[in-house]
Write an enzyme that holds these catalytic residues in place. Structure first.
Site, short mmCIF file in Angstrom:
data_model
loop_
_atom_site.label_atom_id
_atom_site.label_comp_id
_atom_site.label_asym_id
_atom_site.label_seq_id
_atom_site.Cartn_x
_atom_site.Cartn_y
_atom_site.Cartn_z
CD GLN A 120 29.72 38.88 42.16
OE1 GLN A 120 30.37 39.91 42.05
NE2 GLN A 120 30.26 37.78 42.60
CD GLU A 144 29.46 32.78 38.63
OE1 GLU A 144 28.44 32.59 39.31
OE2 GLU A 144 30.56 33.09 39.11
CG ASP A 147 28.08 36.05 46.25
OD1 ASP A 147 28.41 36.84 47.16
OD2 ASP A 147 28.90 35.62 45.41
CD GLU A 180 29.31 33.40 48.17
OE1 GLU A 180 30.31 33.74 47.53
OE2 GLU A 180 28.49 32.56 47.74
CG ASP A 208 33.90 33.99 48.08
OD1 ASP A 208 35.05 33.52 48.10
OD2 ASP A 208 33.39 34.45 47.04
CE LYS A 234 34.40 31.77 44.83
NZ LYS A 234 34.32 33.25 44.80
NE ARG A 255 36.84 32.46 42.18
CZ ARG A 255 37.72 33.21 42.85
NH1 ARG A 255 38.77 32.65 43.42
NH2 ARG A 255 37.53 34.50 43.01
CE LYS A 311 28.19 31.26 44.31
NZ LYS A 311 28.70 32.36 45.11
#
Length: 431
Positions: free
Chosen positions: A168, A210, A247, A291, A318, A343, A372, A394
């Site tokens: 990802q 992102e 991740d 991650e 996570d 988060k 997020r 992050k």
């Protein structure tokens, strides 16, 4: 009436960076101070996250409206909190937790409780005339403030992009610098360099949720090699100035006990084989952090992954830990992972978020404060990262104002505090 008393709480439906509704809350004090905060929203979510309450009315925002959660703030939560001192963060949060009464905040919605919790903290900081990061630090007696190492997501795959890359996020961590501002500059330069590398190869330079690029590549490994090429072009050294981080979000490609990489011709791996595949990447490339290397339910696999890589690199949970102190405690007991992604919308209040951060710190786990994929202009996570001396943040790529808002807030904080940027010292195996 004392000036720090909460006299009103108001919530509204606003839009996040994906054009989906989210909640913004205002906490209003007798003094006239207004604290405001917004709840973010995730795309690849852990199954044990606190519940983000959506209306489900398909005729409105395709079912993603948050009017119910807004109404919960404007009635139930407001009635319970008006009259309280805004300085009683724990009491405010515990009141909402008790009002909700469920394990995952499904009654009020974690988006409702979080927006109010953060807005209260902001109002309290403003009432004391101190910066938010300082107020957060004071909540747990954190005396040393540090600037976080940014984990910058510059190539996106998985559920953050419409491409054929399984992993990802491919990130860079600028560890070889003495200030946050210099680290940020390096990240921005590499981001622009990567765009030119992709352009030359005739690859797509549109950006994902992102702000990272989302090109179609031949393999997951090719994402690493194009990033290394971009680092080389800027004159920085991979492995000393800049480290890589992944991740995997592997819960997204874990099916029937196997890890299936669709982008690599549906190659299937057992749990241990996928751990070995990741270890192979670590041996070959300057990767310092992975991650969600394995599925959130694959505790046995995580145990093996930690046994082979846990003393070499950062293994971040996570979806595994979902910012939940109870689940993190299990990880600590079973020696699974060595780092937690934080988060705050996974748990739903600032108090519980701080509980998770300090439980991790007290047990030698590193902490990474995270955005997020659905964000807003709210920059609270920047203050949270500094105020807890978390060590890492992050918050996406080097474009899109929903991401850059956090970096810009960190620049302001660095200017104000002159807080140390520890770079390599934040990582096992690098000092």
């Amino acid at each position: 009436m004392f000036m720090s008393q909460i006299v009103d709480i108001r919530a509204r439906e606003i839009l996040d960076s994906r054009g989906n509704p989210t909640i913004e809350a205002d906490v209003i004090l007798a003094s006239g101070v207004v604290g405001r905060a917004c709840a973010p929203s995730g795309a690849s979510t852990g199954s044990r996250e606190a519940l983000e309450l959506r209306d489900g009315d398909k005729a409105r925002y395709l079912g993603k409206g948050v009017k119910t959660a807004v109404n919960n703030v404007n009635t139930i939560i407001r009635d319970a909190l008006v009259g309280k001192s805004v300085f009683e963060q724990k009491d405010i949060d515990n009141t909402m937790i008790e009002l909700d009464g469920t394990e995952n905040k499904e009654k009020l919605g974690a988006n409702a409780t979080l927006a109010v919790s953060l807005a209260a903290a902001r109002a309290a900081a403003d009432e004391k005339k101190i910066p938010l990061f300082q107020y957060i630090a004071d909540l747990r007696g954190q005396t040393i403030l540090t600037m976080p190492v940014p984990m910058m997501n510059i190539i996106n795959g998985g559920s953050h992009a419409d491409n054929n890359v399984d992993i990802q996020e491919f990130m860079i961590e600028p560890v070889g610098f003495t200030s946050f501002s210099e680290a940020l500059r390096a990240g921005a330069e590499i981001f622009h360099s990567l765009k030119s590398v992709l352009n030359k190869k005739g690859l797509n330079t549109a950006v994902g949720d992102e702000g990272g690029f989302a090109p179609n590549l031949r393999s997951n490994e090719e994402a690493i090699t194009v990033i290394l090429e971009a680092i080389g072009q800027t004159g920085y050294k991979a492995g000393s100035d800049i480290m890589l981080a992944l991740d995997c979000a592997s819960s997204e490609f874990y099916k029937n006990g196997q890890y299936i990489l669709a982008g690599e011709g549906n190659k299937a791996f057992t749990s241990n084989q996928f751990s070995d595949y990741l270890a192979g990447l670590v041996n070959q490339y300057p990767i310092i952090s992975i991650e969600d290397g394995l599925d959130e339910s694959d505790w046995e696999g995580w145990s093996y992954l930690t046994s082979i890589l846990g003393d070499k690199i950062q293994l971040v949970g996570d979806d595994l830990f979902v910012t939940n102190p109870k689940i993190l405690q299990r990880g600590i007991n079973e020696k699974v992972g060595n780092s937690i992604l934080i988060k705050y919308n996974q748990i739903g209040t600032l108090t519980e978020t701080l509980d998770a951060i300090y439980l991790a710190k007290d047990n030698g786990y590193s902490t990474v404060i995270s955005h997020r994929s659905g964000e807003t202009e709210d920059s609270t996570i920047a203050d949270l990262a500094v105020g807890t001396a978390a060590g890492q943040i992050k918050t996406g790529s080097l474009c899109r104002s929903d991401r850059v808002a956090k970096y810009n807030q960190l620049l302001r904080i660095e200017e104000l505090t002159k807080a140390a940027y520890r770079g390599k010292a934040e990582f096992k195996g690098l000092n």
